[in-house]
Write a protein that holds these residues in place. Structure first.
Motif, PDB file in Angstrom:
ATOM      1  N   HIS A  68      -2.688   3.931   5.712  1.00 24.89           N
ATOM      2  CA  HIS A  68      -1.834   4.803   4.921  1.00 24.89           C
ATOM      3  C   HIS A  68      -1.149   5.903   5.727  1.00 24.89           C
ATOM      4  O   HIS A  68      -0.105   6.398   5.313  1.00 24.89           O
ATOM      5  CB  HIS A  68      -2.649   5.432   3.781  1.00 24.89           C
ATOM      6  N   LYS A 116       7.669   4.379   0.817  1.00 26.30           N
ATOM      7  CA  LYS A 116       8.182   5.746   0.849  1.00 26.30           C
ATOM      8  C   LYS A 116       9.159   5.912   2.010  1.00 26.30           C
ATOM      9  O   LYS A 116       8.892   5.462   3.131  1.00 26.30           O
ATOM     10  CB  LYS A 116       7.011   6.735   1.007  1.00 26.30           C
ATOM     11  N   GLU A 129       0.818  -1.218   0.000  1.00 29.47           N
ATOM     12  CA  GLU A 129       0.000   0.000   0.000  1.00 29.47           C
ATOM     13  C   GLU A 129       0.852   1.269   0.000  1.00 29.47           C
ATOM     14  O   GLU A 129       0.477   2.277  -0.588  1.00 29.47           O
ATOM     15  CB  GLU A 129      -0.902   0.025   1.246  1.00 29.47           C
ATOM     16  N   VAL A 130       2.007   1.233   0.652  1.00 28.52           N
ATOM     17  CA  VAL A 130       2.871   2.405   0.802  1.00 28.52           C
ATOM     18  C   VAL A 130       4.319   1.965   0.638  1.00 28.52           C
ATOM     19  O   VAL A 130       4.719   0.935   1.168  1.00 28.52           O
ATOM     20  CB  VAL A 130       2.701   3.076   2.184  1.00 28.52           C
TER      21      VAL A 130
END
Length: 272
Positions: A194, A39, A36-37
Motif C-alpha cells: 500500500h 489513486k 488494492e490502491v
C-alpha cells in the motif's frame, strides 16, 4: 511456441519472443488480481501465486509529461540510480551475457530490526519502440556469495513494461513476483503493497524529470542498453560461475528469527 515463460530461478536463459509476450500479458491482464490502491493515476494490485506465500504485486502509473525513451534510460542506468534510489546499499553488473542480457547484484536497506536483503539476477530487455520491457529473475553467481546477516531474496519474474501512449504520455507497469525470504511480519508485507510500491514509482518519475540534465554531464553517450558494443566494458559471461539453484536459499546465519519482533509503531513512514 509456448505462451509460458521458460525463465526459471537459478538458470541462465536467453528469452525468446514468447517470454517477453508472457511478461507483457502479466502486466496487461488483471484477471485474478485484487485491486488494492487506485489513486492519482496509480493503481496497485496483488495476486496469490504458487511459487511463494508472498503475493505478486503489480503497480501501474500514467505520466502525462514523460516520454517512454527517458523512462527506459532511467530504469537501465546504474550510475543514475545511485542518485535517487535511497534504499540501495550496493549494486553492480557482474557480467554481460549478450547485447540484451546481463547478470547483476542489488542490495537493499530495510528498516531495522529487519535484515537487509540482496538479489543476484539475470536481467533481460527488449526495445520495440512504442513499448519496452525489462525483466529479471534470480540466478546465483559465484562472484556474489551470500553474506552473513543479509538475506538473499528470490526474484521469480520481476520487471517493467513501458508503453508510449502519446508524445509525452507514458504508461509504466511494474510487476514483482518475488520472495524476500526471512520472517517478515504481516504488517510489513501490507506496507509494501500500500505504501512502498507506489512510492517507488513516484521516485522513479521524479528522477526521470532530472535525467536529461544529469546525463548531459555524466558520460552522455554511454548507454549500453542502446549501444550493444559498449557492453564490452563488462566481463564476459562464464557458465561455470553459475552455481546450483539449491544455494539460492538463505544461509542459516542470515535467517535469525528476529524480524517478527519489529512493531509497526517503531517505524515512521520515511523509514520506507
Amino acid at each position: 511456441m509456448s505462451s509460458k515463460t521458460l525463465v526459471q530461478v537459478g538458470k541462465v536463459h536467453i528469452p525468446e519472443d514468447a517470454d517477453f509476450r508472457h511478461f507483457k500479458s502479466i502486466c496487461e491482464d488483471n484477471e485474478g488480481w485484487k485491486l488494492e490502491v487506485n489513486k492519482n493515476q496509480t493503481m496497485v494490485w496483488t495476486k496469490a501465486n504458487e511459487l511463494s506465500s508472498f503475493k505478486m504485486v503489480k503497480v501501474r502509473s500514467v505520466f502525462d509529461d514523460l516520454d517512454a525513451a527517458t523512462l527506459y534510460d532511467v530504469l537501465h542506468d546504474p550510475e543514475f540510480r545511485k542518485t535517487w534510489d535511497k534504499a540501495m546499499l550496493e549494486s553492480g553488473e557482474l557480467c554481460a551475457i549478450n547485447p540484451n542480457n546481463d547478470i547483476g547484484y542489488y542490495a537493499i536497506r530495510t528498516p531495522g530490526p529487519m535484515k537487509n536483503r540482496d538479489f543476484v539476477t539475470q536481467r533481460s530487455w527488449l526495445d520495440c519502440g512504442f513499448e519496452k520491457i525489462i525483466f529479471n529473475h534470480s540466478v546465483n553467481h559465484s562472484g556474489r556469495p551470500m553474506k552473513k546477516g543479509v538475506i538473499r531474496g528470490t526474484s521469480y519474474l520481476t520487471g517493467y513494461y513501458i508503453v508510449k501512449l502519446d508524445v509525452n504520455k507514458t504508461q509504466l507497469t511494474y510487476v514483482s513476483q518475488s520472495d524476500p525470504k526471512g520472517n517478515l511480519p504481516a504488517w510489513a508485507v501490507n506496507k509494501l503493497t500500500h505504501m512502498v510500491a507506489p512510492k517507488v514509482i513516484q521516485r522513479i518519475y521524479k528522477a526521470a524529470k532530472t535525467y536529461s540534465s544529469w546525463k548531459a554531464k555524466n558520460r552522455p553517450g554511454f548507454k549500453p542498453w542502446l549501444h550493444p558494443e559498449q557492453m564490452m566494458e563488462l566481463p564476459r559471461f562464464n557458465p561455470d560461475d553459475i552455481v546450483s539453484s539449491e544455494k539460492l536459499a538463505a544461509s542459516s546465519d542470515s535467517l535469525e528469527e528476529d524480524e517478527g519482533t519489529c512493531k509497526e509503531g517503531d517505524l515512521k513512514d520515511e523509514d520506507y
